[in-house]
Scaffold this motif. Structure first.
Motif, PDB file in Angstrom:
ATOM      1  N   MET A 137     -33.658 -14.068   3.068  1.00  0.00           N
ATOM      2  CA  MET A 137     -32.461 -13.088   4.079  1.00  0.00           C
ATOM      3  C   MET A 137     -32.912 -11.728   4.150  1.00  0.00           C
ATOM      4  O   MET A 137     -32.488 -11.295   5.395  1.00  0.00           O
ATOM      5  CB  MET A 137     -31.399 -13.064   2.716  1.00  0.00           C
ATOM      6  N   LEU A 138     -34.058 -11.108   3.478  1.00  0.00           N
ATOM      7  CA  LEU A 138     -34.423 -10.147   3.874  1.00  0.00           C
ATOM      8  C   LEU A 138     -35.172 -10.151   5.171  1.00  0.00           C
ATOM      9  O   LEU A 138     -35.085  -9.119   5.935  1.00  0.00           O
ATOM     10  CB  LEU A 138     -35.544  -9.536   2.703  1.00  0.00           C
ATOM     11  N   CYS A 139     -36.106 -11.099   5.274  1.00  0.00           N
ATOM     12  CA  CYS A 139     -37.021 -10.974   6.525  1.00  0.00           C
ATOM     13  C   CYS A 139     -35.814 -11.350   7.863  1.00  0.00           C
ATOM     14  O   CYS A 139     -36.172 -10.651   8.846  1.00  0.00           O
ATOM     15  CB  CYS A 139     -37.953 -12.156   6.296  1.00  0.00           C
ATOM     16  N   GLU A 140     -35.028 -12.167   7.589  1.00  0.00           N
ATOM     17  CA  GLU A 140     -33.764 -12.607   8.754  1.00  0.00           C
ATOM     18  C   GLU A 140     -33.380 -11.338   9.097  1.00  0.00           C
ATOM     19  O   GLU A 140     -32.951 -11.019  10.406  1.00  0.00           O
ATOM     20  CB  GLU A 140     -32.977 -13.651   7.870  1.00  0.00           C
ATOM     21  N   ARG A 141     -32.705 -10.464   8.077  1.00  0.00           N
ATOM     22  CA  ARG A 141     -31.908  -9.333   8.718  1.00  0.00           C
ATOM     23  C   ARG A 141     -32.965  -8.385   9.032  1.00  0.00           C
ATOM     24  O   ARG A 141     -32.423  -7.588  10.050  1.00  0.00           O
ATOM     25  CB  ARG A 141     -31.440  -8.802   7.128  1.00  0.00           C
ATOM     26  N   SER A 142     -33.991  -8.303   8.663  1.00  0.00           N
ATOM     27  CA  SER A 142     -35.111  -7.097   9.366  1.00  0.00           C
ATOM     28  C   SER A 142     -35.330  -7.218  10.676  1.00  0.00           C
ATOM     29  O   SER A 142     -35.556  -6.501  11.485  1.00  0.00           O
ATOM     30  CB  SER A 142     -36.338  -6.955   8.301  1.00  0.00           C
ATOM     31  N   LEU A 143     -35.175  -8.496  11.099  1.00  0.00           N
ATOM     32  CA  LEU A 143     -35.647  -9.120  12.542  1.00  0.00           C
ATOM     33  C   LEU A 143     -34.293  -8.797  13.339  1.00  0.00           C
ATOM     34  O   LEU A 143     -34.409  -8.724  14.509  1.00  0.00           O
ATOM     35  CB  LEU A 143     -36.162 -10.478  12.626  1.00  0.00           C
ATOM     36  N   SER A 144     -33.015  -9.075  12.617  1.00  0.00           N
ATOM     37  CA  SER A 144     -31.741  -9.065  13.399  1.00  0.00           C
ATOM     38  C   SER A 144     -31.157  -7.439  13.520  1.00  0.00           C
ATOM     39  O   SER A 144     -30.426  -7.583  14.358  1.00  0.00           O
ATOM     40  CB  SER A 144     -30.799  -9.918  12.650  1.00  0.00           C
ATOM     41  N   ARG A 145     -31.519  -6.753  12.599  1.00  0.00           N
ATOM     42  CA  ARG A 145     -30.469  -5.428  12.579  1.00  0.00           C
ATOM     43  C   ARG A 145     -31.310  -4.486  13.344  1.00  0.00           C
ATOM     44  O   ARG A 145     -32.544  -4.040  13.228  1.00  0.00           O
ATOM     45  CB  ARG A 145     -30.372  -4.903  11.120  1.00  0.00           C
ATOM     46  N   TYR A 146     -30.441  -3.884  14.429  1.00  0.00           N
ATOM     47  CA  TYR A 146     -31.241  -2.654  15.477  1.00  0.00           C
ATOM     48  C   TYR A 146     -30.531  -1.231  14.757  1.00  0.00           C
ATOM     49  O   TYR A 146     -29.290  -1.402  14.730  1.00  0.00           O
ATOM     50  CB  TYR A 146     -30.909  -3.047  16.847  1.00  0.00           C
ATOM     51  N   THR A 147     -31.194  -0.500  14.642  1.00  0.00           N
ATOM     52  CA  THR A 147     -30.863   0.879  14.181  1.00  0.00           C
ATOM     53  C   THR A 147     -31.732   1.781  14.475  1.00  0.00           C
ATOM     54  O   THR A 147     -33.289   1.821  14.262  1.00  0.00           O
ATOM     55  CB  THR A 147     -30.316   1.015  12.649  1.00  0.00           C
ATOM     56  N   HIS A 148     -31.221   3.088  14.736  1.00  0.00           N
ATOM     57  CA  HIS A 148     -32.235   4.154  15.145  1.00  0.00           C
ATOM     58  C   HIS A 148     -33.559   3.692  15.940  1.00  0.00           C
ATOM     59  O   HIS A 148     -34.580   4.249  15.546  1.00  0.00           O
ATOM     60  CB  HIS A 148     -32.888   4.864  13.709  1.00  0.00           C
ATOM     61  N   GLY A 149     -33.204   3.421  16.978  1.00  0.00           N
ATOM     62  CA  GLY A 149     -34.279   2.927  17.895  1.00  0.00           C
ATOM     63  C   GLY A 149     -34.989   1.881  17.871  1.00  0.00           C
ATOM     64  O   GLY A 149     -35.941   1.414  18.672  1.00  0.00           O
ATOM     65  N   SER A 150     -34.950   0.940  16.837  1.00  0.00           N
ATOM     66  CA  SER A 150     -35.690   0.011  16.524  1.00  0.00           C
ATOM     67  C   SER A 150     -35.174  -1.207  15.794  1.00  0.00           C
ATOM     68  O   SER A 150     -34.123  -0.633  14.909  1.00  0.00           O
ATOM     69  CB  SER A 150     -37.200   0.202  15.977  1.00  0.00           C
ATOM     70  N   THR A 151     -35.552  -2.189  15.582  1.00  0.00           N
ATOM     71  CA  THR A 151     -35.144  -3.137  14.274  1.00  0.00           C
ATOM     72  C   THR A 151     -35.738  -2.686  13.232  1.00  0.00           C
ATOM     73  O   THR A 151     -36.629  -2.044  13.077  1.00  0.00           O
ATOM     74  CB  THR A 151     -35.916  -4.495  14.658  1.00  0.00           C
ATOM     75  N   LEU A 152     -34.956  -3.397  12.312  1.00  0.00           N
ATOM     76  CA  LEU A 152     -35.684  -2.785  10.853  1.00  0.00           C
ATOM     77  C   LEU A 152     -37.270  -3.380  10.639  1.00  0.00           C
ATOM     78  O   LEU A 152     -37.830  -2.772   9.692  1.00  0.00           O
ATOM     79  CB  LEU A 152     -34.702  -3.395   9.684  1.00  0.00           C
ATOM     80  N   ALA A 153     -37.389  -4.443  11.196  1.00  0.00           N
ATOM     81  CA  ALA A 153     -38.800  -4.960  11.013  1.00  0.00           C
ATOM     82  C   ALA A 153     -39.847  -4.182  11.294  1.00  0.00           C
ATOM     83  O   ALA A 153     -40.884  -4.426  11.063  1.00  0.00           O
ATOM     84  CB  ALA A 153     -38.928  -6.550  11.663  1.00  0.00           C
ATOM     85  N   GLU A 154     -39.491  -3.177  12.273  1.00  0.00           N
ATOM     86  CA  GLU A 154     -40.452  -2.307  12.776  1.00  0.00           C
ATOM     87  C   GLU A 154     -40.467  -0.899  12.124  1.00  0.00           C
ATOM     88  O   GLU A 154     -41.331  -0.222  12.354  1.00  0.00           O
ATOM     89  CB  GLU A 154     -40.085  -1.839  14.199  1.00  0.00           C
ATOM     90  N   LYS A 155     -39.544  -1.053  11.216  1.00  0.00           N
ATOM     91  CA  LYS A 155     -39.696   0.389  10.050  1.00  0.00           C
ATOM     92  C   LYS A 155     -40.933   0.058   9.060  1.00  0.00           C
ATOM     93  O   LYS A 155     -40.926  -0.987   8.324  1.00  0.00           O
ATOM     94  CB  LYS A 155     -38.442   0.476   9.262  1.00  0.00           C
ATOM     95  N   GLN A 156     -41.680   1.161   8.717  1.00  0.00           N
ATOM     96  CA  GLN A 156     -42.670   1.040   7.611  1.00  0.00           C
ATOM     97  C   GLN A 156     -41.938   0.768   6.444  1.00  0.00           C
ATOM     98  O   GLN A 156     -42.776   0.017   5.599  1.00  0.00           O
ATOM     99  CB  GLN A 156     -43.693   2.071   7.868  1.00  0.00           C
ATOM    100  N   MET A 157     -41.002   1.499   6.067  1.00  0.00           N
ATOM    101  CA  MET A 157     -40.622   1.309   4.829  1.00  0.00           C
ATOM    102  C   MET A 157     -40.053  -0.318   4.568  1.00  0.00           C
ATOM    103  O   MET A 157     -40.347  -0.720   3.437  1.00  0.00           O
ATOM    104  CB  MET A 157     -39.473   2.059   4.754  1.00  0.00           C
ATOM    105  N   VAL A 158     -39.587  -0.976   5.636  1.00  0.00           N
ATOM    106  CA  VAL A 158     -38.931  -2.342   5.433  1.00  0.00           C
ATOM    107  C   VAL A 158     -40.317  -3.279   5.203  1.00  0.00           C
ATOM    108  O   VAL A 158     -40.234  -4.228   4.715  1.00  0.00           O
ATOM    109  CB  VAL A 158     -38.088  -2.565   6.585  1.00  0.00           C
ATOM    110  N   GLN A 159     -41.172  -2.802   6.112  1.00  0.00           N
ATOM    111  CA  GLN A 159     -42.698  -3.634   6.229  1.00  0.00           C
ATOM    112  C   GLN A 159     -43.092  -3.557   4.718  1.00  0.00           C
ATOM    113  O   GLN A 159     -43.823  -4.617   4.357  1.00  0.00           O
ATOM    114  CB  GLN A 159     -43.490  -3.159   7.303  1.00  0.00           C
ATOM    115  N   ASP A 160     -43.079  -2.645   3.923  1.00  0.00           N
ATOM    116  CA  ASP A 160     -43.727  -2.183   2.818  1.00  0.00           C
ATOM    117  C   ASP A 160     -42.953  -3.145   1.983  1.00  0.00           C
ATOM    118  O   ASP A 160     -43.427  -3.845   1.122  1.00  0.00           O
ATOM    119  CB  ASP A 160     -43.600  -0.826   2.323  1.00  0.00           C
TER     120      ASP A 160
END
Length: 431
Positions: free
Chosen positions: A276-299
């Protein structure tokens, strides 16, 4: 001996069938508000499919109606079953029935196996394990419940709580002090007490963080029970005459495999939260990019995946060692996976909730329920702290105190000079 967690291709086919069966047939049940009778009507045909696959009660030897799979295979199975709270019962290895059937298989007489264990395996009766007391949780040497012999009977008096499924069980396996004059480790025994025995008082099911609105008598509760002059025949002691004083031995044999099963189920729950974490990170767009592109979420993703793999390997190694040498020789490994697995489960679910924001906090997703249930993992079957003490004590037995550290360089240098004196003299003469 090299570690080996591999299984046959035929068994991998069984695991693949389980993955689809749990996902397609069992997980949908989570969305329904089912009473126990309705659940039985739905789940009984599913149990027959499990039996047809040869996967029913796989934790027991074949001669007792199980699969005789060993702990490594069971571990791989439980990782799949852990995805859904209903799956273990549909596969005939849900707690506490699975542990109690193992207990009776290990320590019961032939008569006890025939009378209680086989109906338990067939799903005709339900059981509960009544050990924990209000004043004796993490330290079972403080058990106050007493069993006194009176002719051909035992008379049990005491106060238990957190007897899982106690209010819906047909039989209770009660741990009580049968000889208070010896060391606590030698003075307790296990007793089979039919729940309708006079003197058994089911006070209530104790509401918990996981189920704050639980009603007494619903399946899955944790009962507070008072035993007041409960009389049972002498042969209801587990193991018969030889069972007296064997309470701690039997408890450890029961709890060791159970902790492996818990840890693997937690991996299944953790994997579901991770998905669910990974699916959400690829689906949610906020502050100019998807969550999957945020270093914090990648961590979070990298840390979660690494921690789960470490827990998986720790658990499989503990299971492998149990298969090779028995539960008593795997105490350290079992204790390691119990506290580490619980920690990983909790933190992965927490990250999954965080990445979903307010949605993760709602009951529209299973994460909030998973989170509440996960908190108990650090307490039952022994709190984290007790398992860490076990690890430290066992490991320290392999060391000795040294007034001067054994790796003290000046001391080692002096010893090395003495050891290689002749060669050093030759070097000095030739220089």
């Amino acid at each position: 001996m090299a570690w080996d967690f591999s299984t046959e291709p035929e068994f991998e086919e069984k695991l693949e069938w389980m993955r689809g069966f749990v996902r397609q047939e069992i997980e949908p049940l989570e969305t329904l508000d089912l009473d126990y009778d309705t659940f039985r009507r739905i789940s009984d045909p599913l149990k027959e499919q499990v039996r047809a696959q040869g996967l029913w009660a796989a934790h027991l030897p074949e001669e007792l109606g199980g699969g005789g799979f060993g702990q490594v295979r069971l571990g791989l199975m439980h990782e799949i079953l852990g995805r859904c709270i209903y799956a273990p019962s549909i596969f005939g290895n849900n707690a506490p029935d699975s542990g109690n059937s193992e207990l009776l298989a290990e320590g019961g007489t032939e008569e006890q196996k025939e009378r209680w264990m086989r109906p338990l395996l067939d799903g005709k009766i339900r059981s509960a394990f009544s050990m924990t007391e209000p004043g004796a949780g993490a330290d079972p040497t403080l058990l106050a419940t007493r069993a006194e012999r009176d002719g051909d009977e035992w008379v049990i008096n005491g106060h238990k709580w957190f007897t899982s499924n106690g209010s819906t069980a047909d039989i209770l396996i009660v741990m009580a002090v049968s000889n208070p004059d010896v060391h606590p480790y030698q003075g307790s025994s296990m007793f089979i007490v039919p729940v309708d025995t006079p003197g058994v008082e089911i006070v209530r099911d104790v509401p918990t963080m996981a189920e704050p609105n639980h009603i007494t008598g619903q399946f899955g509760g944790h009962a507070e029970i008072i035993y007041h002059d409960v009389r049972i025949p002498f042969d209801h002691i587990v193991g018969g005459e030889a069972g007296q004083g064997q309470g701690f031995v039997l408890a450890q044999k029961r709890l060791g495999p159970g902790r492996i099963h818990h840890a693997m189920r937690w991996l299944g729950q953790g994997q579901r939260a991770f998905d669910m974490l990974c699916e959400r990170s690829l689906s949610r767009y906020t502050h100019g990019s998807t969550l999957a592109e945020k270093q914090m979420v990648q961590d979070w993703i990298a840390t979660s995946a690494t921690e789960m793999q470490a827990a998986r390997l720790l658990t499989l190694h503990a299971a492998w060692k149990m298969d090779q040498a028995g539960a008593s020789k795997a105490r350290v490994e079992i204790a390691m996976i119990k506290w580490w697995g619980a920690k990983v489960l909790y933190e992965v679910i927490d990250r999954a909730i965080q990445v979903h924001g307010s949605l993760g906090y709602t009951t529209d997703l299973p994460l909030e329920s998973m989170y509440r249930h996960a908190r108990a993992a650090r307490i039952y079957d022994g709190p984290d702290e007790v398992h860490k003490v076990t690890i430290a004590r066992q490991l320290l037995k392999g060391y000795e105190p040294h007034e001067v550290p054994s790796d003290h360089v000046p001391t080692r240098r002096a010893a090395a000079i003495e050891k290689f004196a002749e060669q050093l003299d030759v070097v000095a003469l030739n220089s």
